[in-house]
Design an enzyme around this catalytic site. Sequence first.
Site, PDB file in Angstrom:
ATOM      1  N   LYS A 123       0.819  -1.218   0.000  1.00 25.38           N
ATOM      2  CA  LYS A 123       0.000   0.000   0.000  1.00 25.38           C
ATOM      3  C   LYS A 123       0.850   1.264   0.000  1.00 25.38           C
ATOM      4  O   LYS A 123       0.469   2.264  -0.583  1.00 25.38           O
ATOM      5  CB  LYS A 123      -0.975  -0.001   1.184  1.00 25.38           C
ATOM      6  CG  LYS A 123      -2.088  -1.020   1.000  1.00 25.38           C
ATOM      7  CD  LYS A 123      -3.266  -0.783   1.907  1.00 25.38           C
ATOM      8  CE  LYS A 123      -4.387  -1.754   1.550  1.00 25.38           C
ATOM      9  NZ  LYS A 123      -5.544  -1.657   2.396  1.00 25.38           N
ATOM     10  N   LYS A 206      -4.619  -8.148  -6.670  1.00 25.77           N
ATOM     11  CA  LYS A 206      -5.871  -8.376  -5.939  1.00 25.77           C
ATOM     12  C   LYS A 206      -6.972  -7.413  -6.422  1.00 25.77           C
ATOM     13  O   LYS A 206      -6.678  -6.250  -6.689  1.00 25.77           O
ATOM     14  CB  LYS A 206      -5.591  -8.125  -4.447  1.00 25.77           C
ATOM     15  CG  LYS A 206      -6.670  -8.545  -3.511  1.00 25.77           C
ATOM     16  CD  LYS A 206      -6.324  -8.175  -2.074  1.00 25.77           C
ATOM     17  CE  LYS A 206      -6.612  -6.721  -1.773  1.00 25.77           C
ATOM     18  NZ  LYS A 206      -6.937  -6.419  -0.388  1.00 25.77           N
ATOM     19  N   LYS A 209     -10.974  -2.185  -3.778  1.00 25.47           N
ATOM     20  CA  LYS A 209     -11.922  -1.082  -3.950  1.00 25.47           C
ATOM     21  C   LYS A 209     -11.229   0.216  -4.296  1.00 25.47           C
ATOM     22  O   LYS A 209     -11.835   1.104  -4.870  1.00 25.47           O
ATOM     23  CB  LYS A 209     -12.840  -0.921  -2.734  1.00 25.47           C
ATOM     24  CG  LYS A 209     -12.189  -0.874  -1.382  1.00 25.47           C
ATOM     25  CD  LYS A 209     -13.253  -0.618  -0.316  1.00 25.47           C
ATOM     26  CE  LYS A 209     -13.417  -1.755   0.653  1.00 25.47           C
ATOM     27  NZ  LYS A 209     -12.250  -2.030   1.501  1.00 25.47           N
TER      28      LYS A 209
HETATM   29  N1  AQP Z   1      -9.794  -9.351  -3.637  1.00 28.02           N
HETATM   30  C1  AQP Z   1     -10.163  -9.933  -2.517  1.00 28.02           C
HETATM   31  N2  AQP Z   1     -10.373 -11.266  -2.456  1.00 28.02           N
HETATM   32  C2  AQP Z   1     -10.769 -11.864  -1.307  1.00 28.02           C
HETATM   33  N3  AQP Z   1     -10.973 -11.186  -0.154  1.00 28.02           N
HETATM   34  C3  AQP Z   1     -10.772  -9.857  -0.167  1.00 28.02           C
HETATM   35  N4  AQP Z   1     -10.885  -8.917   0.769  1.00 28.02           N
HETATM   36  C4  AQP Z   1     -10.580  -7.717   0.247  1.00 28.02           C
HETATM   37  N5  AQP Z   1     -10.272  -7.843  -1.042  1.00 28.02           N
HETATM   38  C5  AQP Z   1     -10.361  -9.171  -1.338  1.00 28.02           C
HETATM   39  C6  AQP Z   1     -11.276  -9.199   2.139  1.00 28.02           C
HETATM   40  O1  AQP Z   1     -12.289  -8.274   2.496  1.00 28.02           O
HETATM   41  C7  AQP Z   1     -12.145  -7.959   3.880  1.00 28.02           C
HETATM   42  C8  AQP Z   1     -12.152  -6.480   4.067  1.00 28.02           C
HETATM   43  O2  AQP Z   1     -11.010  -5.915   3.454  1.00 28.02           O
HETATM   44  P1  AQP Z   1     -10.739  -4.383   3.700  1.00 28.02           P
HETATM   45  O3  AQP Z   1     -11.665  -3.572   2.931  1.00 28.02           O
HETATM   46  O4  AQP Z   1     -10.752  -4.072   5.136  1.00 28.02           O
HETATM   47  O5  AQP Z   1      -9.273  -4.175   3.262  1.00 28.02           O
HETATM   48  P2  AQP Z   1      -8.505  -4.616   2.000  1.00 28.02           P
HETATM   49  O6  AQP Z   1      -8.151  -6.061   2.116  1.00 28.02           O
HETATM   50  O7  AQP Z   1      -7.364  -3.664   1.884  1.00 28.02           O
HETATM   51  O8  AQP Z   1      -9.566  -4.439   0.835  1.00 28.02           O
HETATM   52  P3  AQP Z   1      -9.453  -3.571  -0.446  1.00 28.02           P
HETATM   53  O9  AQP Z   1     -10.689  -3.742  -1.248  1.00 28.02           O
HETATM   54  O10 AQP Z   1      -8.151  -3.856  -1.139  1.00 28.02           O
HETATM   55  O11 AQP Z   1      -9.459  -2.111   0.160  1.00 28.02           O
HETATM   56  P4  AQP Z   1      -8.494  -0.934  -0.165  1.00 28.02           P
HETATM   57  O12 AQP Z   1      -8.488  -0.816  -1.664  1.00 28.02           O
HETATM   58  O13 AQP Z   1      -9.068   0.269   0.515  1.00 28.02           O
HETATM   59  O14 AQP Z   1      -7.145  -1.297   0.384  1.00 28.02           O
HETATM   60  C9  AQP Z   1     -10.859  -8.630   4.372  1.00 28.02           C
HETATM   61  O15 AQP Z   1     -11.194  -9.821   5.036  1.00 28.02           O
HETATM   62  C10 AQP Z   1     -10.139  -8.921   3.102  1.00 28.02           C
HETATM   63  O16 AQP Z   1      -9.302 -10.060   3.232  1.00 28.02           O
END
Ligand code: AQP
Length: 344
Positions: A123, A206, A209
Site C-alpha cells: 500500500k 488483488k 476497492k
Molecule cells: N480481492 C479480494 N479477495 C478476497 N478477499 C478480499 N478482501 C478484500 N479484497 C479481497 C477481504 O475483504 C475484507 C475487508 O477488506 P478491507 O476492505 O478491510 O481491506 P482490503 O483487504 O485492503 O480491501 P481492499 O478492497 O483492497 O481495500 P483498499 O483498496 O481500501 O485497500 C478482508 O477480510 C479482506 O481479506
Amino acid sequence: MSEGVQIPSAFTPRVFSGIQPSGGLTLGNYLGAIKRFVDMQAEEFETIYCMVDLHAITTWQDPADLRHNTRELCAGFIASGIDPEQSILFNQSQVPEHAQLGWVFNCVARMGWMKRMTQFKDKAGKNAENASLGLFGYPALMAADILVYHATHVPVGEDQKQHLELTRDIATKFNHDFGVDFFPITEPVIEGAATRVMSLRDGSKKMSKSDPSDASRINMTDTADDIAKKIRKAKTDPEPLPSDLDGLAERPEARNLVNIYAALSDQTAEAAMAEVSGKQFGAFKPMLAELAVEKLSPISTEMARLMDDQAEIDRILARGAERAREITAPILAKTYDIVGMVQS
Ligand code: AQP
C-alpha cells in the site's frame, strides 16, 4: 460449523471481522469476507462485524465520501444477510476501546514485526516515507479490534493472513510479558473457492476497492449491465478452459474467473472446473455474467432501498456500538489493570 474451525476451550466462541469504508464494496470483499460472515452468523458463534473507519483514514478519505461509504457498507452487510439483531454491527470510531487497546498494542508489537508486513509495503508502494504512521501501525490496531472482544475466530480473505499471525504474536507476547492467559490465540478462517479474488484486468493483482481502474473490479452497486460488460471485457487468454485445475496453473486470469464462478455457485473450484471444462471464454463469460447478476442484483437492490433511510442506518450503528461497548469496556478495563494503569 465451518470446515477446520477449532474452538479454543477457555473463551466464548466469538467471531469478529471488519471491512474498511475506503470505497464501495467489491466482489472480492463479498466472496472473501462477507459470505463467510453470513455463514458464521448461522453457526454457534456470537458474531461482531465492524465498519473499520479508523483503518480507512490511514489513507486519505474525503470526509463526505467516508460518511457515505460507511453507511453504504452497513447497507451492504445487511443486504448480504447480516441481521443487526443477531450480529453486532457498528462502526469502529463509535467504540473508543478499539483505539485505546490499539495504543497498548503499539507498545507490545515490535518494529521488526511491523516492518515485515507485506500489505504496508504494497500500500505504501515506492513512497513509503510519505505513508501515514497510521498505515504502518494498522496491524496493531487490527489486533486490538479482534482482541478487545476476545474474539476466537476471524473470517478474512487470504490477504489478511499475515495480519492475523501478527495478532496471535501480540496476544502471545502480552500474555507472556504480564504472566497472564488473558487474550485468546485467535484462529483465522480463510475458506471458500475465492479467498483471493483478483483484478479483472490483471490476474497478478488483488481486486481492490481503491484500484484506480473501475473495470478491474465488480462493485456491489454495479448494475446488471455493468457486471455483464466488465466480465465480457475481463482479461483472458485465447485457449479454451482445460479439463482440470492443474491446467490453470499458469493462467491466473482464467483461474480467477473459474474461482469466482465456483464461489458464486457455492461449489468447490474442482466441481466448477468439471462443469465448465473445455468451454471457450465466449461461452463461459456469459454463463458467469448471468450467475453474477443473479446473485448480486438482489443485494444491490436491497442496498439502494436501505440507503433511502439513512437515519435508520445511523440508529443501527449507534445501537450496535452500544452493544459492542458492553463487551469492550470490561476487557479494556482489565487490560489496563494488568498493565498497571491506576483507574480511580
Ligand atoms: N480481492 C479480494 N479477495 C478476497 N478477499 C478480499 N478482501 C478484500 N479484497 C479481497 C477481504 O475483504 C475484507 C475487508 O477488506 P478491507 O476492505 O478491510 O481491506 P482490503 O483487504 O485492503 O480491501 P481492499 O478492497 O483492497 O481495500 P483498499 O483498496 O481500501 O485497500 C478482508 O477480510 C479482506 O481479506
